[in-house]
Design a protein around this motif. Structure first.
Motif, mmCIF file in Angstrom:
data_model
loop_
_atom_site.group_PDB
_atom_site.id
_atom_site.type_symbol
_atom_site.label_atom_id
_atom_site.label_comp_id
_atom_site.label_asym_id
_atom_site.label_seq_id
_atom_site.Cartn_x
_atom_site.Cartn_y
_atom_site.Cartn_z
ATOM 1 N N LYS A 47 0.854 -1.187 0.000
ATOM 2 C CA LYS A 47 0.000 0.000 0.000
ATOM 3 C C LYS A 47 0.887 1.233 0.000
ATOM 4 C CE LYS A 47 -4.172 -1.577 2.314
ATOM 5 N NZ LYS A 47 -5.015 -1.440 3.496
ATOM 6 N N MET A 48 0.421 2.245 -0.733
ATOM 7 C CA MET A 48 1.148 3.518 -0.760
ATOM 8 C C MET A 48 0.158 4.658 -0.649
ATOM 9 S SD MET A 48 2.210 4.244 -4.704
ATOM 10 C CE MET A 48 1.040 4.136 -6.048
ATOM 11 N N GLU A 49 0.663 5.771 -0.181
ATOM 12 C CA GLU A 49 -0.130 6.991 -0.130
ATOM 13 C C GLU A 49 0.497 8.013 -1.061
ATOM 14 O OE1 GLU A 49 -1.804 10.407 2.934
ATOM 15 O OE2 GLU A 49 -0.364 8.934 3.670
ATOM 16 N N GLN B 186 4.154 12.980 -4.813
ATOM 17 C CA GLN B 186 5.066 11.984 -4.272
ATOM 18 C C GLN B 186 4.249 10.856 -3.664
ATOM 19 O OE1 GLN B 186 7.594 13.946 -1.394
ATOM 20 N NE2 GLN B 186 8.529 15.260 -2.926
ATOM 21 N N ALA B 187 4.923 9.762 -3.328
ATOM 22 C CA ALA B 187 4.241 8.655 -2.668
ATOM 23 C C ALA B 187 5.153 8.058 -1.614
ATOM 24 C CB ALA B 187 3.834 7.587 -3.670
ATOM 25 N N LYS B 188 4.522 7.604 -0.537
ATOM 26 C CA LYS B 188 5.282 6.915 0.510
ATOM 27 C C LYS B 188 4.664 5.540 0.740
ATOM 28 C CE LYS B 188 2.757 9.044 4.343
ATOM 29 N NZ LYS B 188 2.887 9.831 5.553
ATOM 30 N N LEU B 189 5.490 4.624 1.158
ATOM 31 C CA LEU B 189 5.043 3.266 1.442
ATOM 32 C C LEU B 189 4.349 3.218 2.790
ATOM 33 C CD1 LEU B 189 8.212 1.324 0.276
ATOM 34 C CD2 LEU B 189 5.983 1.313 -0.821
ATOM 35 N N LEU B 190 3.181 2.605 2.830
ATOM 36 C CA LEU B 190 2.444 2.450 4.083
ATOM 37 C C LEU B 190 2.580 1.043 4.645
ATOM 38 C CD1 LEU B 190 -0.885 4.279 3.181
ATOM 39 C CD2 LEU B 190 1.102 5.193 4.409
ATOM 40 N N TRP B 191 2.672 0.083 3.736
ATOM 41 C CA TRP B 191 2.736 -1.314 4.135
ATOM 42 C C TRP B 191 3.185 -2.136 2.938
ATOM 43 C CZ3 TRP B 191 0.369 -5.660 2.183
ATOM 44 C CH2 TRP B 191 0.493 -6.825 2.946
ATOM 45 N N THR C 217 9.476 7.938 1.487
ATOM 46 C CA THR C 217 9.016 8.478 0.211
ATOM 47 C C THR C 217 9.807 7.771 -0.880
ATOM 48 O OG1 THR C 217 8.467 10.599 1.186
ATOM 49 C CG2 THR C 217 8.786 10.563 -1.196
ATOM 50 N N TYR C 218 9.084 7.053 -1.735
ATOM 51 C CA TYR C 218 9.776 6.299 -2.771
ATOM 52 C C TYR C 218 9.360 6.679 -4.194
ATOM 53 C CZ TYR C 218 6.093 3.007 -4.090
ATOM 54 O OH TYR C 218 4.963 2.445 -4.594
ATOM 55 N N ILE C 219 8.423 7.589 -4.322
ATOM 56 C CA ILE C 219 8.135 8.187 -5.631
ATOM 57 C C ILE C 219 8.226 9.696 -5.446
ATOM 58 C CG2 ILE C 219 6.439 8.567 -7.458
ATOM 59 C CD1 ILE C 219 5.257 5.838 -6.843
ATOM 60 N N THR C 220 8.976 10.348 -6.314
ATOM 61 C CA THR C 220 9.147 11.799 -6.243
ATOM 62 C C THR C 220 9.038 12.398 -7.642
ATOM 63 O OG1 THR C 220 11.552 11.675 -6.531
ATOM 64 C CG2 THR C 220 10.730 11.642 -4.261
ATOM 65 N N HIS D 274 10.398 9.821 -10.376
ATOM 66 C CA HIS D 274 11.413 8.812 -10.072
ATOM 67 C C HIS D 274 10.851 7.878 -9.008
ATOM 68 C CE1 HIS D 274 13.865 11.977 -11.912
ATOM 69 N NE2 HIS D 274 14.591 10.972 -12.333
ATOM 70 N N VAL D 275 11.115 6.592 -9.179
ATOM 71 C CA VAL D 275 10.632 5.589 -8.241
ATOM 72 C C VAL D 275 11.842 4.817 -7.711
ATOM 73 C CG1 VAL D 275 10.146 3.910 -10.094
ATOM 74 C CG2 VAL D 275 9.023 3.673 -7.866
#
Length: 151
Positions: free
Chosen positions: A46-48, A57-62, A93-96, A109-110
């Motif tokens: 899951k990501m937000e 951007q996106a961060k990993l939740l689980w 944060t793994y997507i920017t 970038h991922v």
């Protein structure tokens, strides 16, 4: 004594101003459809996705591969930067760098925690499913993952 300055707009100028304002709001609304919580198609992560300044951007939740058996976060031990090897993968944060343009978010970038490398990426949404394409060099040589909206 204060003077008020009134600007009289012609009906055509007023119409143009309202059209441009409405178009900008609609474009921003479309751009923000990416914001939310997404779950990978196979339910392994899951990501937000969120807005940060002018980018998304996106961060990993689980994730199955980023948590220890006790539910705690694994660390970024494959990162080439020794200072970052101990950071938690959950919340990272793994997507920017995503910017919205014509029905897709591009120039992003991922991060791949399995090898500690960053890849170029772009995203599009089709039928409420997010498609994330990560690639090195040419997009046609990349890989796409699909995510379903949770919230």
């Amino acid at each position: 004594m204060t003077k008020s300055i009134y600007v009289k707009l012609s009906p055509l100028a007023l119409f143009f101003f309202m059209l441009v304002s409405t178009t900008n709001v609609q474009a921003q609304d479309k751009a923000d459809t990416i914001i939310g919580i997404w779950e990978m198609n196979d339910q392994s992560a899951k990501m937000e996705v969120f807005r940060s300044g002018d980018e998304y951007q996106a961060k990993l939740l689980w994730g199955k591969d980023i948590t220890n058996p006790d539910g705690t976060s694994k660390t970024d031990n494959n990162n080439p930067d020794a200072k970052l090897k101990n950071r938690d993968l959950i919340g990272m944060t793994y997507i920017t760098g995503l910017s919205y343009d014509d029905e897709e978010w591009e120039n992003g970038h991922v991060y791949n925690n399995a090898n500690g490398k960053w890849y170029k990426c772009y995203v599009w949404i089709k039928k409420d499913r997010l498609h994330l394409r990560g690639y090195l060099g040419l997009p046609m040589l990349g890989q796409t993952t699909k995510w379903n909206r949770v919230k």
